[in-house]
Design a protein around this motif. Sequence first.
Motif, PDB file in Angstrom:
ATOM      1  N   LEU A 115       0.847  -1.194   0.000  1.00  0.00           N
ATOM      2  CA  LEU A 115       0.000   0.000   0.000  1.00  0.00           C
ATOM      3  C   LEU A 115       0.891   1.256   0.000  1.00  0.00           C
ATOM      4  O   LEU A 115       0.953   1.991   0.988  1.00  0.00           O
ATOM      5  N   PRO A 116       1.576   1.497  -1.119  1.00  0.00           N
ATOM      6  CA  PRO A 116       2.499   2.639  -1.158  1.00  0.00           C
ATOM      7  C   PRO A 116       1.785   3.934  -0.799  1.00  0.00           C
ATOM      8  O   PRO A 116       0.671   4.184  -1.260  1.00  0.00           O
ATOM      9  N   GLY A 117       2.414   4.736   0.026  1.00  0.00           N
ATOM     10  CA  GLY A 117       1.844   6.039   0.381  1.00  0.00           C
ATOM     11  C   GLY A 117       0.997   6.005   1.637  1.00  0.00           C
ATOM     12  O   GLY A 117       0.553   7.047   2.103  1.00  0.00           O
ATOM     13  N   LEU A 118       0.762   4.812   2.207  1.00  0.00           N
ATOM     14  CA  LEU A 118      -0.122   4.723   3.371  1.00  0.00           C
ATOM     15  C   LEU A 118       0.615   4.169   4.597  1.00  0.00           C
ATOM     16  O   LEU A 118       1.195   3.084   4.546  1.00  0.00           O
ATOM     17  N   ILE A 119       0.567   4.948   5.670  1.00  0.00           N
ATOM     18  CA  ILE A 119       1.097   4.497   6.959  1.00  0.00           C
ATOM     19  C   ILE A 119      -0.067   4.522   7.956  1.00  0.00           C
ATOM     20  O   ILE A 119      -0.788   5.512   8.045  1.00  0.00           O
ATOM     21  N   ILE A 120      -0.249   3.430   8.689  1.00  0.00           N
ATOM     22  CA  ILE A 120      -1.248   3.431   9.767  1.00  0.00           C
ATOM     23  C   ILE A 120      -0.601   2.883  11.029  1.00  0.00           C
ATOM     24  O   ILE A 120      -0.106   1.749  11.048  1.00  0.00           O
ATOM     25  N   ASP A 121      -0.576   3.712  12.060  1.00  0.00           N
ATOM     26  CA  ASP A 121      -0.057   3.283  13.355  1.00  0.00           C
ATOM     27  C   ASP A 121      -1.209   3.164  14.345  1.00  0.00           C
ATOM     28  O   ASP A 121      -2.114   4.008  14.362  1.00  0.00           O
ATOM     29  N   ILE A 122      -1.162   2.133  15.162  1.00  0.00           N
ATOM     30  CA  ILE A 122      -2.221   1.917  16.156  1.00  0.00           C
ATOM     31  C   ILE A 122      -1.684   2.257  17.543  1.00  0.00           C
ATOM     32  O   ILE A 122      -0.646   1.726  17.964  1.00  0.00           O
ATOM     33  N   TYR A 123      -2.375   3.173  18.206  1.00  0.00           N
ATOM     34  CA  TYR A 123      -2.059   3.535  19.579  1.00  0.00           C
ATOM     35  C   TYR A 123      -3.256   3.143  20.432  1.00  0.00           C
ATOM     36  O   TYR A 123      -4.235   3.885  20.497  1.00  0.00           O
ATOM     37  N   LYS A 124      -3.200   1.941  20.971  1.00  0.00           N
ATOM     38  CA  LYS A 124      -4.319   1.432  21.755  1.00  0.00           C
ATOM     39  C   LYS A 124      -5.581   1.474  20.901  1.00  0.00           C
ATOM     40  O   LYS A 124      -5.618   0.820  19.881  1.00  0.00           O
ATOM     41  N   GLY A 125      -6.561   2.326  21.222  1.00  0.00           N
ATOM     42  CA  GLY A 125      -7.794   2.362  20.434  1.00  0.00           C
ATOM     43  C   GLY A 125      -7.817   3.416  19.341  1.00  0.00           C
ATOM     44  O   GLY A 125      -8.856   3.640  18.716  1.00  0.00           O
ATOM     45  N   THR A 126      -6.690   4.059  19.089  1.00  0.00           N
ATOM     46  CA  THR A 126      -6.680   5.111  18.077  1.00  0.00           C
ATOM     47  C   THR A 126      -5.737   4.745  16.934  1.00  0.00           C
ATOM     48  O   THR A 126      -4.609   4.324  17.172  1.00  0.00           O
ATOM     49  N   ALA A 127      -6.245   4.915  15.703  1.00  0.00           N
ATOM     50  CA  ALA A 127      -5.384   4.710  14.539  1.00  0.00           C
ATOM     51  C   ALA A 127      -4.922   6.073  14.047  1.00  0.00           C
ATOM     52  O   ALA A 127      -5.719   6.997  13.938  1.00  0.00           O
ATOM     53  N   VAL A 128      -3.633   6.205  13.794  1.00  0.00           N
ATOM     54  CA  VAL A 128      -3.106   7.454  13.243  1.00  0.00           C
ATOM     55  C   VAL A 128      -2.646   7.182  11.817  1.00  0.00           C
ATOM     56  O   VAL A 128      -1.814   6.311  11.568  1.00  0.00           O
ATOM     57  N   LEU A 129      -3.264   7.908  10.875  1.00  0.00           N
ATOM     58  CA  LEU A 129      -2.952   7.749   9.449  1.00  0.00           C
ATOM     59  C   LEU A 129      -1.959   8.808   9.024  1.00  0.00           C
ATOM     60  O   LEU A 129      -2.104   9.980   9.395  1.00  0.00           O
ATOM     61  N   GLN A 130      -0.955   8.384   8.257  1.00  0.00           N
ATOM     62  CA  GLN A 130      -0.055   9.374   7.683  1.00  0.00           C
ATOM     63  C   GLN A 130       0.126   9.022   6.204  1.00  0.00           C
ATOM     64  O   GLN A 130       0.703   7.997   5.867  1.00  0.00           O
ATOM     65  N   MET A 131      -0.432   9.897   5.364  1.00  0.00           N
ATOM     66  CA  MET A 131      -0.404   9.642   3.929  1.00  0.00           C
ATOM     67  C   MET A 131       0.827  10.289   3.314  1.00  0.00           C
ATOM     68  O   MET A 131       1.130  11.447   3.588  1.00  0.00           O
ATOM     69  N   SER A 163      -0.477  16.385   7.133  1.00  0.00           N
ATOM     70  CA  SER A 163      -0.207  17.742   6.657  1.00  0.00           C
ATOM     71  C   SER A 163       1.266  17.964   6.318  1.00  0.00           C
ATOM     72  O   SER A 163       1.579  18.752   5.443  1.00  0.00           O
ATOM     73  N   LYS A 164       2.152  17.239   6.967  1.00  0.00           N
ATOM     74  CA  LYS A 164       3.570  17.477   6.686  1.00  0.00           C
ATOM     75  C   LYS A 164       4.160  16.440   5.741  1.00  0.00           C
ATOM     76  O   LYS A 164       5.324  16.543   5.358  1.00  0.00           O
ATOM     77  N   THR A 165       3.382  15.431   5.386  1.00  0.00           N
ATOM     78  CA  THR A 165       3.971  14.368   4.571  1.00  0.00           C
ATOM     79  C   THR A 165       3.457  14.329   3.134  1.00  0.00           C
ATOM     80  O   THR A 165       4.069  13.691   2.288  1.00  0.00           O
ATOM     81  N   ILE A 166       2.327  14.969   2.851  1.00  0.00           N
ATOM     82  CA  ILE A 166       1.920  14.958   1.441  1.00  0.00           C
ATOM     83  C   ILE A 166       2.509  16.193   0.761  1.00  0.00           C
ATOM     84  O   ILE A 166       2.723  17.218   1.395  1.00  0.00           O
TER      85      ILE A 166
END
Length: 396
Positions: A115-131, A163-166
């Motif tokens: 999935l090029p361009g997609l990062i998803i990190d899981i912090y307990k119950g929250t997913a943080v997306l960085q495109m 906001s800082k990665t795209i």
Amino acid sequence: MDNNFTKIILKSGKEQSLLRFHPWVFSGAIKQINGKVDEGDVVKVYSNSNEFLGIGHYQIGSIAVRIFSFDDIEPNADFWKSKLNAALNVRKAIGLIDNDETNVFRLVHGEGDGLPGLIIDIYKGTAVLQMHSIGMFLIRKEIAAYLKEIFGDRLVAVYDKSSKTIPFKAELNPVDGFLLGESDPVVVSEYGNLFQVDWAEGQKTGFFIDQRENRYLLQHYSKGRDVLNMFCYTGGFSFFAMKGGAKLVHSVDSSSKAIELTKTNVELNFPDDNRHEAIVADAFEYLSNIKDRYDLIVLDPPAFAKHRGALNNALQAYKRLNARAFEQIRPGGIVFTFSCSQVVSREKFREAVFSGAAISGRSVRILHQLTQPADHPISIYHPEGEYLKGLVLYVE
Ligand code: SAH
């Protein structure tokens, strides 16, 4: 189906890397674009002899297309959900799902998960997306909804931090924020060690998840040692060292915010433990004046080379930094040294550390060769995905 997506035709011979499942199409490989194409559009890529090669997101820049499927699929909800589920299955195989000790991990690692361009990190119950690509950014809300479907009640919120990665020039004016639900900064657990994470303010998605296994290894080298954790950021290496029985731990970072975070986290894990001290200082200055003070030094600097043009300067910096540590460490000391620059290869990094050792004149043995953890997988077809490298060294 072919008519739905703009067709990109490659120059003769330029299909080879795609036939070997490498997911990037460089702009120079393109012979012709049949139709209108905007940044972020889904396009289909063909060889010069009209053979289908892959489907991906188009973007202006040196990497023109990021392929997300080498099969001629329809990129609909079922397709994206199956890719996310595949990534989830890998984390299940690693043992990171429903793990009592560790509830912070990477669910999707770009190319490493197809999935090029997609990062998803899981912090307990929250997913943080960085495109990192416009195509992925444009479908961020859909991705958030699919995650919710997959995780159900276990997922409280999805936060977008792109906001800082795209690319800035795309003029999408991204604003970070929740795509779904809401949650406050949380305390997460890594091997039972607690970290306060603030995805909105922190670096990357809030935390350097990629050092988990290396911190864990450090724990086993810390007993009875005086430890310097240089470039400490949230202090992770520091309290793994404390847990391992270090005599003393000094955490150093040039950012006072990082030092505050480290103090908070050390206090969370080891309240009123006077073995620890956190210091705001520049690494190169601090390392010039610590002769025989430490017998375990961690060097985990930021990426010195963010692009190819910066490679030589970065290698010089790694050399100087490591030379200082080798010169100053006590006899029988151990150095954990890292590079997280994607453009610095494993061999180049090792060469830079070798040069640093030679300057110091000390006898240095490699005990371990480290890399990123399993939840940051590397596609075998995309070696560029191996960005984190480290060495554990014994300095006689
Ligand atoms: N080891 C950390 C991650 C390090 S990130 C972890 O396990 O989470 C890199 C850190 O280096 C950042 O916190 C940054 O503030 C710090 N830094 C950058 N330049 C520095 C310098 N010249 N001296 C000291 N720290 C520096």
